[in-house]
Design an enzyme around this catalytic site. Structure first.
Site, PDB file in Angstrom:
ATOM      1  N   GLY A  81       0.894  -1.220   0.004  1.00  0.00           N
ATOM      2  CA  GLY A  81      -0.166  -0.020  -0.052  1.00  0.00           C
ATOM      3  C   GLY A  81       0.761   1.151  -0.001  1.00  0.00           C
ATOM      4  N   TYR A  92       0.760 -12.472  -7.074  1.00  0.00           N
ATOM      5  CA  TYR A  92       1.190 -10.979  -7.293  1.00  0.00           C
ATOM      6  C   TYR A  92       1.630 -10.297  -6.099  1.00  0.00           C
ATOM      7  CZ  TYR A  92       0.430  -6.046  -8.670  1.00  0.00           C
ATOM      8  OH  TYR A  92       0.920  -4.616  -8.786  1.00  0.00           O
ATOM      9  N   THR A 100       7.309  -8.454 -10.525  1.00  0.00           N
ATOM     10  CA  THR A 100       6.620  -9.832  -9.971  1.00  0.00           C
ATOM     11  C   THR A 100       6.811 -10.923 -10.762  1.00  0.00           C
ATOM     12  OG1 THR A 100       4.671  -8.298  -9.719  1.00  0.00           O
ATOM     13  CG2 THR A 100       4.412 -10.270  -8.933  1.00  0.00           C
ATOM     14  N   ASP A 106       3.980 -12.330 -17.812  1.00  0.00           N
ATOM     15  CA  ASP A 106       3.324 -11.198 -16.598  1.00  0.00           C
ATOM     16  C   ASP A 106       2.674 -12.203 -15.829  1.00  0.00           C
ATOM     17  OD1 ASP A 106       2.821  -9.074 -15.644  1.00  0.00           O
ATOM     18  OD2 ASP A 106       1.945  -8.107 -16.938  1.00  0.00           O
ATOM     19  N   ASP A 107       2.252 -11.579 -14.544  1.00  0.00           N
ATOM     20  CA  ASP A 107       1.553 -12.526 -13.594  1.00  0.00           C
ATOM     21  C   ASP A 107       0.283 -12.630 -13.546  1.00  0.00           C
ATOM     22  OD1 ASP A 107       0.241  -9.886 -12.405  1.00  0.00           O
ATOM     23  OD2 ASP A 107       2.196  -9.321 -12.196  1.00  0.00           O
TER      24      ASP A 107
END
Ligand code: SF4
Length: 479
Positions: free
Chosen positions: A28, A249, A293, A355-356
């Site tokens: 966050g 992720y 990631t 990619d994730d």
């Protein structure tokens, strides 16, 4: 998605707390906050990164050996500073609280609290709601005892639907932590000499030098009293369904969540994805991860295919993850700002991008375009998770049905939309089998609702409309 950290029994706990919050900053970036206790609560919270909110001056007044903190990515409420966590109430005992998750039945609970308990909720942040539900239950039970505390948590479980990993300072009494009955959000704790730490991810305990005691079990409450005795109780016995997206992720690769290494999980996902790439008859010259990631998965995929792994996209590490940048317009402009291709790696090559996941497809489309204009001969795109089709109700920023490109479009149309030559997804079997390893031996279950629509908690159909309305009103999603 948010991150939480609590520390009990450390002189000047705020110093360790702020260092620890930096290890979960990825969870966050919108706001950060901390509260300490030394016979009174001392609170600081604000918009921005941990390093923007805390400084020597404000930390000097955050006195006490017990502290809890939070890093925020809002999925409820707005971006106002007042919505940031933690929150506290004076009665009973003085209670401070922060959580990670999302309360689904927010409106119903707010009305009940106001009409029955005369507790008025000032913000739209659901942590304030959980705090008041717990405080109201403790008030009803009267005199403080550990049994009464656990009964209040049990009643809180009865009242709240959704996901919530909670940490709480109970004034002079001690420190409480609990995880919702399905254990959707992570929460782990550890010990260092005579102090304890509770955190969203094990990386925080590693960095701060705490030995891991255990993950908090679903429906379990743990209480550390003022003499540092540990009390715990399993209040529910439901199937544990942690959010599978933590391994895909959210979590840092150096974390171990519920006994499963995040790095190893991503590596195994890459190996499994190689099977799907082979079936699609894709023969790339190089495999390139979309940073950060997907590195472990791309490496495993390349090894499995016997193809070179190359870092062909360089990320500006000072720009936040696009997913956790708050609005759609910010998200779209951020891709070009944060990724730059290496021409000598990409030019004239058949490139397999890894990619994730693919949520809206906007980011994937921009990246494919970037690789194409850099001179790639062919571009293949592989997602190491299956197609995302359903809103997340548990605190992840994909809550509106229209946000998912795979909701209406078949894979061939998604391929056309993002502009690649071939598109491959992980299968559900591949996803689930990649996570069957680690500390626990029995077959594990997960929350996979965003892939298959199987929500582990009770879900009223109206909730989807309410969430869409709330998010448009609070401008969390810009149409
Ligand atoms: S719906 Fe998806 S993102 Fe949300 S908690 Fe479940 S697995 Fe995680």
């Amino acid at each position: 998605m948010c991150g939480i950290l609590g520390i009990i029994g450390k002189d000047n706990a705020i110093e360790e707390l702020v260092t620890g919050l930096l290890t979960i900053q990825h969870r966050g970036q919108d706001a950060a906050g901390a509260i300490t206790y030394n016979k009174r609560f001392n609170l600081k919270k604000g918009r921005g990164l941990v390093q923007d909110v805390f400084n020597t001056k404000n930390m000097a007044r955050l006195l006490g050996s017990t502290a809890l903190g939070h890093v925020r990515y809002p999925t409820m409420g707005s971006y106002e500073e007042t919505e940031a966590q933690p929150f506290f109430v004076n009665t009973p005992y003085g209670i401070a609280l922060a959580h990670n998750g999302n309360v689904i039945n927010y409106r119903e609970l707010k009305t009940k609290l106001e009409e029955k308990d005369f507790r008025y909720i000032n913000t739209k942040c659901d942590a304030e709601l959980i705090l008041n539900v717990l405080a109201a239950e403790l008030s009803h039970l009267g005199k403080f005892s550990i049994d009464n505390l656990f009964s209040a948590v049990n009643k809180t479980f009865d009242a709240i639907q959704g996901s919530y990993s909670v940490i709480s300072i109970i004034g002079e009494k001690g420190f409480l932590a609990f995880r919702d009955p399905h254990g959707i959000k992570p929460l782990i704790y550890g010990r260092k000499e005579n102090s304890y730490a509770f955190a969203s991810e094990s990386v925080t305990l590693d960095v701060l030098g705490y030995d891991v005691t255990d993950d908090i079990a679903p429906g379990e409450a743990v209480f550390i009293d003022r003499d540092r005795n540990v009390h715990h109780k399993n209040l529910r016995d439901l199937t544990h369904t942690p959010c599978i997206f933590e391994w895909i992720y959210f979590a840092r690769p150096d974390s171990i969540i519920d006994g499963i290494s995040v790095y190893e999980a991503r590596f195994r996902l890459g190996k499994k994805l190689a099977e799907e790439v082979r079936k699609s008859n894709i023969k790339p010259d190089i495999v390139i991860p979309i940073p950060d990631t997907s590195r472990a998965a791309a490496l495993a995929l390349a090894e499995e295919l016997g193809v070179s792994y190359r870092e062909g996209l360089i990320k500006n590490r000072y720009i936040g993850r696009t997913f956790i940048m708050a609005t759609q317009s910010q998200r779209m402009s951020a891709v070009k700002k944060k990724l730059n291709p290496i021409k000598s790696v990409i030019e004239k090559k058949k490139v397999l991008l890894v990619d994730d996941s693919i949520v809206r497809g906007n980011t994937s489309k921009e990246i494919v375009n970037l690789i194409r204009t850099t001179g790639a001969r062919e571009i293949y795109f592989a997602s190491y998770s299956p197609p995302l089709r359903h809103p997340c109700l548990y605190g992840i920023d994909m809550q509106m049905k229209k946000e998912f490109i795979a909701k209406e479009k078949p894979i061939n149309e998604i391929k056309e939309n993002i502009g690649c030559d071939k598109l491959v997804y992980q299968t559900m079997d591949g996803l689930l089998s990649s996570l069957q390893f680690g500390r626990k031996k029995e077959f594990r279950f997960f929350c996979t609702a965003c892939f298959d629509g199987n929500y582990p908690t009770k879900v009223d159909e109206n909730i989807f409309k309410e969430i869409e309305k709330d998010r448009i009103e609070s401008k969390i999603y810009i149409q």
